[in-house]
Write an enzyme that holds these catalytic residues in place. Sequence first.
Site, PDB file in Angstrom:
ATOM      1  CG  ASP A  11      31.528  14.942 -21.758  1.00  0.00           C
ATOM      2  OD1 ASP A  11      31.205  13.774 -21.979  1.00  0.00           O
ATOM      3  OD2 ASP A  11      31.667  15.288 -22.821  1.00  0.00           O
ATOM      4  CE1 TYR A 228      37.381  23.661 -23.313  1.00  0.00           C
ATOM      5  CE2 TYR A 228      38.825  21.588 -24.820  1.00  0.00           C
ATOM      6  CZ  TYR A 228      37.421  22.232 -24.536  1.00  0.00           C
ATOM      7  OH  TYR A 228      36.519  21.694 -24.882  1.00  0.00           O
ATOM      8  CE  LYS A 231      34.506  27.533 -23.040  1.00  0.00           C
ATOM      9  NZ  LYS A 231      34.630  28.300 -22.313  1.00  0.00           N
TER      10      LYS A 231
HETATM   11  C1  F6R Z   1      34.220  21.526 -27.223  1.00  0.00           C
HETATM   12  C2  F6R Z   1      34.190  19.861 -27.159  1.00  0.00           C
HETATM   13  C3  F6R Z   1      34.494  19.744 -28.580  1.00  0.00           C
HETATM   14  C4  F6R Z   1      36.041  18.851 -28.589  1.00  0.00           C
HETATM   15  C5  F6R Z   1      36.998  19.212 -29.577  1.00  0.00           C
HETATM   16  C6  F6R Z   1      38.891  18.377 -28.799  1.00  0.00           C
HETATM   17  O1  F6R Z   1      32.783  21.429 -25.756  1.00  0.00           O
HETATM   18  O2  F6R Z   1      33.514  18.829 -26.627  1.00  0.00           O
HETATM   19  O3  F6R Z   1      34.552  20.436 -29.620  1.00  0.00           O
HETATM   20  O4  F6R Z   1      37.025  20.248 -27.387  1.00  0.00           O
HETATM   21  O5  F6R Z   1      36.463  17.547 -30.316  1.00  0.00           O
HETATM   22  O6  F6R Z   1      38.226  17.210 -28.381  1.00  0.00           O
HETATM   23  P1  F6R Z   1      39.316  16.859 -28.357  1.00  0.00           P
HETATM   24  O7  F6R Z   1      40.018  16.934 -27.443  1.00  0.00           O
HETATM   25  O8  F6R Z   1      38.669  14.937 -26.669  1.00  0.00           O
HETATM   26  O9  F6R Z   1      40.395  15.174 -28.981  1.00  0.00           O
HETATM   27 MG    MG Z   2      32.338  15.779 -24.303  1.00  0.00          MG
HETATM   28 MG    MG Z   3      28.632  18.522 -23.158  1.00  0.00          MG
END
Ligand code: F6R
Ligand code: MG
Ligand code: MG
Length: 366
Positions: A11, A228, A231
Site C-alpha cells: 500500500d 497498527y 492490515k
Molecule cells: C483498514 C484501513 C482503514 C484505516 C482507517 C483509518 O485496513 O486501512 O480502515 O485504518 O481508514 O485510517 P487513517 O488512520 O489513515 O486515517
Molecule cells: Mg491504505
Molecule cells: Mg489495503
Amino acid sequence: MELTLSVIKADIGGYVGHSDSHPDCLQTAEDSLAKAKKDGLLIDYHVTKCGDDLQLIMTHQKGKGNEEIHRLSWDTFVCCTDVAKKLGLHGAGQDLLADAFSGNVKGMGPGVAEMDIEERPSEVIIIFMADKTSSGAWNMPLYKMFADPFNTIGLVIAENMHNGFAFEVHDVKESKKIILNTPDEIYDLLVYIGASSRYPVKAVYHRESGEIAAESSTQKLALIAGRYVGKDDPVCIVRSQGKFPAVGEVLEPFAVPILVEGWMRGSHYGPLMPVSMHDSTPTRFDGPPRVVAYGFQLASGKLIGPRDMFADISFDNARQKANNLADVMRYHGPFEPHRLPLEEMEYTTMPAVEKKLTDRFKPITD
Ligand code: F6R
Ligand code: MG
Ligand code: MG
C-alpha cells in the site's frame, strides 16, 4: 522451463482514503516494470491493484528472494510513493516501513508470495489478492481447496491428487514452521490453522511429487512495526489443473463468504467478499474486506491474461450474502464479535487507553 513467479505488493497510498489506488501510481509501476522487462531482468509482468494495494506480478529466472527482483520492487514502490505524495494521496508510503532497501523486502513492509516452478505445458495460475484483511485469511480457502473433498472432488476421484497435499504452517509469533500432511493429519492441522492470525498457511505441496502448489504472503505489518499501521492485505498464488485442483475447485471456497479480520481500522471481523478488480473498492465502513482472483496461463514465462475470475455471475450470491453478513456484523458496532478480541487489539488503540486508565483501576475488595 524453470521459472520464478513473484507477487510483491504494498500500500503506497490510497485514493480516496484507503478505498482505491490512483491510476497515476499504477502507470508509474507499469513504466518501472516495463523497463525491467526491456533490460531483461523480467520475462514478463502485470501491474494491478486490489483496493489501495499496488500489486506487482512478475515472472523471471532469478529464483525466490532474489535481491535484484526485490530491489526492483522496492524502488518501484518508492517511485509510486513519490507520485502518491505529489497527488496528496492518503497514507502515501504507508507500507514502506524501512528507510532504505536492505537486500530483501521481506520484513520491510511489502507482502511477498513467490514460487519456483518447472513450467508445465499448460501452467494454470490463480493469484488471489485481498484488501482490508490479514495474512491468515487464506487458511480456510486453502484447506478447502487442498484438503476438503466436499470442496475438491478431485481429492476423491482424480488419481494424481488422491495422495493428498502437505501444508507448511508458520507460527508468526515464534517464527517457527511445521509441515503437516493431509489427509492423515487434518485434525492436527486444523488445531493450528483454525487460529489463522497466528498460524497462517505459508505453502502447500503436492505430496507425491513434492511440487509447490500454493504460496501465500504471511508478512504481518503489526508485528513488523510493533503497532497498527494498516492490515496486511495478503496475496496467494495457487497452481491449478492436472495434479492440482481444477480452476473451479480453486475458486469454490469463495462461493460462501467467510469472516476474516480486518475491515475498519484493521480491528473488526467482516465477510470476505469475492469481487472483480473494478469492484475492489472497499467503501462501506472501509470494507467489507475484498478478494480478487486473477487467472493466467503461463507460456515460457509470459503471463497470458489476466482473466478476472470473480467477475462472474456465479459469485453474485456470495456477494449478496457478504452484504447481508456485513449488515449483521455492523449492527454490533464496537462490540465483539464484530470488534476483534482483546488479544488482537493489542496493536491498535488498546495499549494507549490501558496506559491512560491504569491508575484508575482499583482492586475489587468487596
Ligand atoms: C483498514 C484501513 C482503514 C484505516 C482507517 C483509518 O485496513 O486501512 O480502515 O485504518 O481508514 O485510517 P487513517 O488512520 O489513515 O486515517
Ligand atoms: Mg491504505
Ligand atoms: Mg489495503
